[in-house]
Enzyme design. Structure first.
Site, short mmCIF file in Angstrom:
data_model
loop_
_atom_site.label_atom_id
_atom_site.label_comp_id
_atom_site.label_asym_id
_atom_site.label_seq_id
_atom_site.Cartn_x
_atom_site.Cartn_y
_atom_site.Cartn_z
NE ARG A 95 -1.11 -1.13 4.72
CZ ARG A 95 -1.87 -1.06 5.79
NH1 ARG A 95 -3.09 -0.62 5.71
NH2 ARG A 95 -1.38 -1.42 6.96
CB SER A 119 -7.20 0.44 4.96
OG SER A 119 -7.82 0.78 6.17
CD GLU A 157 -17.47 -1.93 -0.52
OE1 GLU A 157 -18.69 -2.13 -0.45
OE2 GLU A 157 -16.77 -1.66 0.48
CG HIS A 204 -6.19 -4.90 3.03
ND1 HIS A 204 -6.02 -3.70 2.36
CD2 HIS A 204 -5.94 -4.63 4.33
CE1 HIS A 204 -5.69 -2.76 3.23
NE2 HIS A 204 -5.63 -3.29 4.42
CG ASP A 225 -9.33 -6.90 9.49
OD1 ASP A 225 -9.65 -6.62 10.67
OD2 ASP A 225 -8.88 -6.07 8.69
NE ARG A 231 -3.23 -4.43 7.05
CZ ARG A 231 -2.53 -4.56 8.17
NH1 ARG A 231 -1.59 -5.48 8.27
NH2 ARG A 231 -2.76 -3.75 9.19
#
Lengths: 315, 251
Positions: A12, A39, A60, A110, A118, A169
């Site tokens: 990222r 994020s 989305e 991610h 998560d 990530r």
């Protein structure tokens, strides 16, 4: 090989830098996010070019179709979201972006097992399968931060048409040095195949590299290819490298069905049939974990386990 | 804009005001007769939806879009309820933009006239492909927001069905338009009171519809299903600033 496996790179952060550079180089670049700019890494672009950044909120489907509208209006929209939740809008991607061949760049962050904390709901293990089946789409999965920068810039500034870029990530290995080029449709042969040909992409390329090194110490010579361009696929290199080996192995943080495992099996079935060991995730979901390494262990995807499965298959 | 700068739609001449509206009403009447014949030729495919959309198509394509050129505003129509295609194709043939004989090719694989419109086959006439409900408003918002970013005078109308409003994405987009201050978006809702299974108020009530749009921060008005009345309402809405606008066309 000079590969550093320990994940100490950030996809990222690389995305953030590439987006700013793309934004500087083209005024047409706009970035859209569904309330996750902190994020995904789009926040840096938002700060640099607030007038060209759109946070559509947690929606989305709206994100994807709005990006389509931006492309119709001549912009180069980059829509970023967690890969898992971007797939919530797969039907919009299929019916609007792919069908009309719109110049939209979708970035799924991610992806795979990168979002260890998560848990299962956030770990996209199907996105490659879903995206590589779409006509007109290009599907890219860079392995490290340098590859991410190059492929993001190439997708935005040089390639006209829809692209899906799969990113993790903060689990990027360090593989490439400055100045490396990543043409769309190409691949990188990091090590020529001898006994075994290993194909991988994304963060698992680092894990696979470590497995190859373990095998080397046991006198098993495995080649390693970075299949960063999932679609179009470098079929020639896959067939050529596989022809040299007695066993072909795919390694991915994705379902083995529909992912690279399937893609390589398709190529080999059509060219040079070979025994193939597909390593990834089969009929299971991920789980929440305290670290990336812990999740790899739970999913049976550590370098040691991969090396031992390959060794077992050779006997 | 993807092929729209030279869209044949833009180069029709219309008179603004009463004389233009009279011409429009007369043309819409002719189109209705032709559409009824066409629908019988194609086995009545989405007949109800096509008939209720015809006056909206006439007002948008036959008046509002070309009028924009005269006013120095780029105007585009996004079709969200794609199953009204028979109405669109009949209108385009009445306007001479597609051949009368081409209508006979409707829904054949090689035809430009797909059952649900395909943008790539109708460049300059159709902005985006449809067939999957609920996406048009988001697309319209994207086109409208791009105009704001570019500092271009552009208005985007989107044709929605009332049954289509069941799709959650419509309301995601309604909230986005209002959050981004997209006062260059007009949602035209074909309130024919019917959806696939039956009356909308029996399947999933839509009322109070205007109040819903208002609650989302939109300016909502209603018009009867009459080409001239719809065109006049569009004229009035185009002048309003500050909020996105919904035009509910009553049966």
């Amino acid at each position: 090989m000079g590969v550093i496996v320990r994940p100490n790179g950030s996809y990222r952060r690389a995305l953030a830098e590439a987006l700013i550079e793309a934004g500087r180089r083209s005024r047409d670049v706009v970035v859209l996010d569904a309330d996750t700019p902190k994020s995904t890494g789009t926040l840096a672009f938002a700060r640099e070019f607030p007038e060209r950044f759109v946070n559509v909120g947690i929606s989305e489907q709206d994100l994807v179709a709005m990006a389509a509208g931006m492309a119709i209006a001549g912009k180069i929209p980059v829509a970023a979201a967690f890969a898992m939740f971007l797939m919530r809008a797969w039907e919009q991607v299929r019916n609007t972006i792919a069908r009309d061949g719109l110049n939209v760049k979708l970035v799924g962050t991610h992806a795979g097992l990168s979002d260890f904390m998560d848990g299962a709901s956030h770990q996209a293990l199907e996105d490659v399968a879903l995206m590589r089946t779409l006509p007109r789409f290009t599907v890219l999965a860079p392995a490290d931060a340098r590859a991410t920068r190059e492929l993001v810039l190439e997708a935005i500034l040089s390639h006209r048409g829809p692209v899906y870029i799969r990113l993790g990530r903060d689990n990027a290995p360090v593989i490439y040095s400055e100045g490396e080029e990543f043409p769309i449709g190409g691949s990188k042969v990091l090590e020529d195949a001898v006994d075994v040909a290993v194909f991988s992409y994304g963060p698992m390329l680092g894990v696979a590299a470590e497995a190859v090194r373990i095998l080397r110490r046991q006198d098993i010579h495995a080649g390693l290819v970075d299949v960063y361009s999932i679609k179009p696929l470098d079929k020639d290199t896959i067939a050529r490298q596989s022809a040299k080996a007695s066993l072909v192995v795919t390694v991915e943080d994705h379902r083995v069905h529909g992912g690279l495992g399937s893609a390589v099996a398709e190529v080999l079935a059509e060219t040079t049939p070979k025994r193939i060991l597909r390593i990834g995730v089969a009929d299971a979901f991920g789980a929440s974990a305290r670290s990336y390494e812990q999740l790899l262990e739970y999913m049976d995807l550590t370098p040691e386990r991969i090396a031992s499965r390959i060794r077992g298959e050779l006997r | 804009m993807n092929g729209f700068a030279d869209s044949p739609l833009l180069f029709r001449n219309v008179d603004l005001g009463p004389s233009g509206l009279r011409v429009l009403a007369e043309k819409a009447e002719r189109a209705r007769t032709r559409l009824i014949k066409f629908l019988s030729e194609i086995g009545g495919w989405h007949a109800g939806s096509s008939l209720s959309s015809l006056n909206i198509v006439a007002a948008l394509y036959g008046y509002w879009v070309p009028a924009g050129r005269a006013l120095g505003v780029e105007r585009l129509v996004v079709i969200s309820k794609g199953h009204m295609a028979p109405a669109l194709y009949v209108w385009l043939s009445i306007e001479g933009l597609i051949g009368e004989e081409e209508l006979e090719t409707f829904a054949t694989p090689w035809s430009r006239l797909q059952s649900h419109p395909e943008a790539a086959r109708l460049r300059g006439l159709v902005v985006s492909s449809s067939g999957s409900l609920g996406q048009g408003l988001s697309i319209a918002n994207g086109i409208a927001l791009a105009a704001k970013i570019d500092g271009v005078r552009r208005e985007v109308a989107v044709l929605l069905g009332d049954g289509e409003l069941d799709e959650g994405q419509v309301w995601e987009a309604a909230a986005t338009a209002s959050a981004k201050g997209l006062d260059n978006v007009i949602a035209v809702i074909d309130r024919n009171m019917l959806q696939h299974t039956g009356p909308t108020e029996e399947v999933k009530p839509k009322e109070p519809l205007a109040a819903k749009w208002e609650a989302f921060g939109w300016h909502a008005v209603e018009a009867p299903n009459d080409a001239a009345a719809i065109a006049a309402a569009l004229d009035a809405l185009s002048k309003l600033r500050g909020r996105p606008k919904a035009l509910i066309v009553r049966r």
